[in-house]
Enzyme design. Structure first.
Site, mmCIF file in Angstrom:
data_model
loop_
_atom_site.group_PDB
_atom_site.id
_atom_site.type_symbol
_atom_site.label_atom_id
_atom_site.label_comp_id
_atom_site.label_asym_id
_atom_site.label_seq_id
_atom_site.Cartn_x
_atom_site.Cartn_y
_atom_site.Cartn_z
ATOM 1 N N GLU A 35 4.743 -10.864 -5.742
ATOM 2 C CA GLU A 35 3.765 -10.923 -6.835
ATOM 3 C C GLU A 35 4.255 -10.275 -8.118
ATOM 4 O O GLU A 35 3.687 -10.502 -9.193
ATOM 5 C CB GLU A 35 2.451 -10.264 -6.384
ATOM 6 C CG GLU A 35 2.425 -8.753 -6.394
ATOM 7 C CD GLU A 35 2.972 -8.114 -5.127
ATOM 8 O OE1 GLU A 35 2.667 -6.940 -4.876
ATOM 9 O OE2 GLU A 35 3.725 -8.800 -4.397
ATOM 10 N N GLY A 74 -15.680 -7.580 -28.830
ATOM 11 C CA GLY A 74 -14.361 -7.940 -28.329
ATOM 12 C C GLY A 74 -14.434 -9.120 -27.388
ATOM 13 O O GLY A 74 -15.515 -9.594 -27.027
ATOM 14 N N VAL A 75 -13.280 -9.598 -26.936
ATOM 15 C CA VAL A 75 -13.240 -10.814 -26.134
ATOM 16 C C VAL A 75 -13.955 -10.630 -24.796
ATOM 17 O O VAL A 75 -14.652 -11.527 -24.323
ATOM 18 C CB VAL A 75 -11.793 -11.312 -25.931
ATOM 19 C CG1 VAL A 75 -10.944 -10.294 -25.186
ATOM 20 C CG2 VAL A 75 -11.777 -12.645 -25.188
ATOM 21 N N ASP A 76 -13.829 -9.456 -24.169
ATOM 22 C CA ASP A 76 -14.405 -9.269 -22.836
ATOM 23 C C ASP A 76 -15.926 -9.384 -22.868
ATOM 24 O O ASP A 76 -16.521 -10.167 -22.114
ATOM 25 C CB ASP A 76 -13.991 -7.905 -22.274
ATOM 26 C CG ASP A 76 -12.488 -7.719 -22.220
ATOM 27 O OD1 ASP A 76 -11.778 -8.729 -22.048
ATOM 28 O OD2 ASP A 76 -12.019 -6.581 -22.367
ATOM 29 N N HIS A 87 8.163 -7.521 -2.902
ATOM 30 C CA HIS A 87 6.905 -7.899 -3.564
ATOM 31 C C HIS A 87 7.069 -9.208 -4.352
ATOM 32 O O HIS A 87 7.500 -9.187 -5.502
ATOM 33 C CB HIS A 87 6.468 -6.795 -4.533
ATOM 34 C CG HIS A 87 6.012 -5.545 -3.859
ATOM 35 N ND1 HIS A 87 4.690 -5.298 -3.569
ATOM 36 C CD2 HIS A 87 6.708 -4.460 -3.413
ATOM 37 C CE1 HIS A 87 4.588 -4.113 -2.981
ATOM 38 N NE2 HIS A 87 5.796 -3.584 -2.871
ATOM 39 N N SER A 133 -17.709 -10.605 -25.248
ATOM 40 C CA SER A 133 -18.084 -11.906 -25.809
ATOM 41 C C SER A 133 -18.107 -12.983 -24.734
ATOM 42 O O SER A 133 -18.987 -13.851 -24.722
ATOM 43 C CB SER A 133 -17.116 -12.304 -26.932
ATOM 44 O OG SER A 133 -17.164 -11.390 -27.999
ATOM 45 N N LYS A 151 -6.710 -9.644 -18.809
ATOM 46 C CA LYS A 151 -7.083 -10.022 -20.169
ATOM 47 C C LYS A 151 -6.754 -11.474 -20.490
ATOM 48 O O LYS A 151 -7.581 -12.185 -21.085
ATOM 49 C CB LYS A 151 -6.389 -9.097 -21.172
ATOM 50 C CG LYS A 151 -6.707 -9.389 -22.637
ATOM 51 C CD LYS A 151 -8.141 -9.022 -22.992
ATOM 52 C CE LYS A 151 -8.300 -7.530 -23.110
ATOM 53 N NZ LYS A 151 -9.645 -7.162 -23.634
ATOM 54 N N CYS A 173 5.300 -5.954 1.870
ATOM 55 C CA CYS A 173 5.552 -4.506 1.910
ATOM 56 C C CYS A 173 4.761 -3.855 3.046
ATOM 57 O O CYS A 173 5.076 -4.043 4.206
ATOM 58 C CB CYS A 173 5.230 -3.892 0.554
ATOM 59 S SG CYS A 173 5.887 -2.211 0.350
ATOM 60 N N TYR A 174 3.699 -3.092 2.746
ATOM 61 C CA TYR A 174 2.885 -2.498 3.813
ATOM 62 C C TYR A 174 2.300 -3.593 4.704
ATOM 63 O O TYR A 174 2.215 -3.433 5.926
ATOM 64 C CB TYR A 174 1.768 -1.649 3.207
ATOM 65 C CG TYR A 174 0.982 -0.858 4.240
ATOM 66 C CD1 TYR A 174 1.379 0.424 4.596
ATOM 67 C CD2 TYR A 174 -0.137 -1.403 4.857
ATOM 68 C CE1 TYR A 174 0.672 1.155 5.554
ATOM 69 C CE2 TYR A 174 -0.855 -0.691 5.804
ATOM 70 C CZ TYR A 174 -0.446 0.589 6.158
ATOM 71 O OH TYR A 174 -1.143 1.298 7.104
ATOM 72 N N GLY A 179 0.831 -1.193 0.000
ATOM 73 C CA GLY A 179 0.000 0.000 0.000
ATOM 74 C C GLY A 179 0.868 1.246 0.000
ATOM 75 O O GLY A 179 2.057 1.191 0.341
#
Length: 528
Positions: free
Chosen positions: A170, A224-226, A168, A228, A373, A81-82, A54
């Site tokens: 991630e 588009g894919v989203d 981090h 759809s 995505k 981190c935070y 954060g």
């Protein structure tokens, strides 16, 4: 009992990325606000907890905190981190303001053996972003790694199942970050990698069906894919209770309106409405040059078009209660619209995140708003969508209006549509050759997104032994996995030469092609 990892959101710009990395390891995860109580956590029955990073200092007056009881539930906890610092101060340790901060890659030296660092080297590169640092660990904790600047790069209390890192894991730049997450989930927490896209399809279908009941839904369908994927989910969950509404604003790529109508009148068992709004959008955008004003106009008209369709549908006496959209997580981050607390900076407005006009009464259904995505593409394949839809080029809702710098005109639209069609044709073929050579859909050098941009300038050229004063076209091609970061694609010179040669030869009004070699950040993928 189903496995679940809760990610506490302390306002990190990439907090959702943590949940994403957990899902990459086939364990279900979800984001919760950092101020959730211990009783609320207990009721959710999580298998593990991760505390995000954060932007705040733990000693700031309005700094987010954590219910101390969360750390006493006996549930394994990992802080970053935070999250590392808030764990320390909550349990009686200390955090101090360092003279020197760490931003970017850093080298940690492991102090002792630790299950969290299993199968990783004693010295490794991690990604840091901090000035404050833990200066004294809580009672019962041991330091497991340090850097030259940070005396407590990680700490742990295995007896209480509490672990944390200043860096981090991630972030991809942390060399063994995914291994560290894997060690926490499987070795420390004892979880199993049993969460799959098929599980997700079933749960999301059930959630949509339960929420909607007998009510009606309209879907903002772009092709588009989203959107759809949302259409496929809706068709599976509620069938013809959903109407797919395709707003044709005249700003789509060459041939797309025809393709969208063909696919969605044959592929899905849903109602389909094609709204021809080309002339209305052209009039509204006439002479508009400022990018955010374009987005505002397009977004506002977008809702007006839907409201008109909804009113038409409601004439049979059954109101439309829900509007479904293909909003994904990068849309929310770039628009500064945090759903789990805190606020990220607005990078650009997305047309489907602009507030409703007065009088619009839809409740939103956004089943993809916590996904990236490439996850959406995987979900599309699991739903049985054809590859030409799933791997379709990402395309912004405002369409070519934001790839034309300056005012939009019929002449500019025609130039850009034709140039963009050449770019997509050539780079589709390039990606296909890589796929055939490697067997990987997204190999190391394949392009993730590619398109043409038309700047608001002209340049001098020579064509047919005559001086020309015509428009340049800018080629944009990037490599990415999640759209949060992207690198410019290192295309072979022969591919670039073929694209340039074709555009100049085949598109009237163009005499120059330039290639954008800027990564994200500092640039965005789109130009406006």
């Amino acid at each position: 009992m189903p496995q679940k990892v809760l990610v506490f959101d302390f306002g990190a710009q990439y907090g959702q990325l943590i949940a994403r990395r957990v899902r990459d390891l086939h364990v279900y995860s979800e984001i919760v606000p950092c101020d959730i109580t211990a009783d609320e956590v207990r009721a959710l029955e999580p298998s593990a907890i991760i505390l995000s990073g954060g932007p705040a200092s733990v000693y700031a007056e309005d700094a987010p905190s954590i219910d101390p009881g969360v750390l006493e539930l006996g549930i394994p906890v990992l802080g970053f981190c935070y999250g590392h610092q808030i764990m320390a101060v909550t349990l009686g340790g200390e955090v101090a303001h360092s003279e020197v901060g760490e931003y970017g890659p850093a080298t940690i030296e492991r102090e002792r053996e630790s299950a969290l660092f299993n199968a990783t080297p004693l010295t490794q590169t991690v990604w840091m972003s901090h000035r404050d640092a833990v200066s004294r660990v809580p009672e019962g904790f041991t330091v497991t790694s340090r850097t030259e600047v940070c005396p407590v790069a990680s700490m742990e209390c295995p007896e209480r199942k509490l672990y944390s890192t200043q860096f981090h894991p991630e972030v991809r730049h942390t060399e063994y970050g995914q291994q560290i997450l894997s060690n926490f989930l499987f070795d420390i927490c004892g979880l199993e990698p049993d969460w799959t896209m098929d599980n997700l399809v079933e749960s999301m279908t059930a959630q949509i069906r339960e929420r909607v009941g007998e009510d009606r839904v309209i879907l903002a369908l772009s092709g588009g894919v989203d959107s759809s994927v949302v259409a496929a989910l809706g068709a599976r969950a509620i069938g013809r209770q959903m109407t797919c509404v395709f707003i044709n604003h005249g700003l789509l790529r060459k041939g797309e309106p025809e393709q969208v109508e063909e696919v969605f009148t044959k592929q899905f068992d849903v109602d389909f409405v094609h709204v021809h709004a080309e002339e209305r959008y052209a009039a509204l955008l006439d002479g508009v040059t400022e990018p955010e004003e374009k987005r505002r106009i397009i977004g506002t008209q977008f809702w007006k078009e839907f409201f008109a369709v909804a009113q038409e549908l409601e004439r049979d006496g059954r109101p439309v209660k829900y509007l479904a959209q293909g909003t994904i997580y990068p849309d929310i981050i770039e628009s500064g619209a945090r759903k789990t607390g805190g606020k990220a900076s607005t990078i650009k407005s997305h047309h489907n995140l602009i507030p409703f006009p007065e009088g619009v009464h839809f409740d939103l259904i956004e089943p993809l708003d916590h996904f990236f995505k490439d996850e959406v593409r995987e979900l599309g394949l699991a739903l049985g969508l054809p590859e030409h839809i799933v791997y379709r080029q990402p395309f912004p809702g405002p369409g070519l209006a934001i790839r034309i710098i300056g005012a939009v005109s019929p002449e500019k639209l025609e130039i850009l549509k034709n140039a963009d069609a050449i770019v997509r044709e050539e780079l589709d073929a390039y990606n296909q050759r890589l796929f055939e050579a490697t067997g990987e859909r997204n190999s190391e050098h394949s392009c993730w997104q590619y398109f043409a941009v038309l700047p608001d300038i002209k340049s001098v050229g020579v064509m047919g032994d005559e001086r020309t004063y015509a428009r340049p076209v800018i080629l944009r091609a990037v490599e990415s996995s999640d759209a949060m970061t992207a690198d410019w694609a290192k295309l072979p010179y022969d591919v670039l030469a073929r694209i340039s040669g074709r555009i100049v030869a085949e598109v009237p009004g163009v005499n120059r092609v330039a290639y954008d070699i800027t990564s994200k950040p500092p640039a965005t993928i789109e130009w406006e």
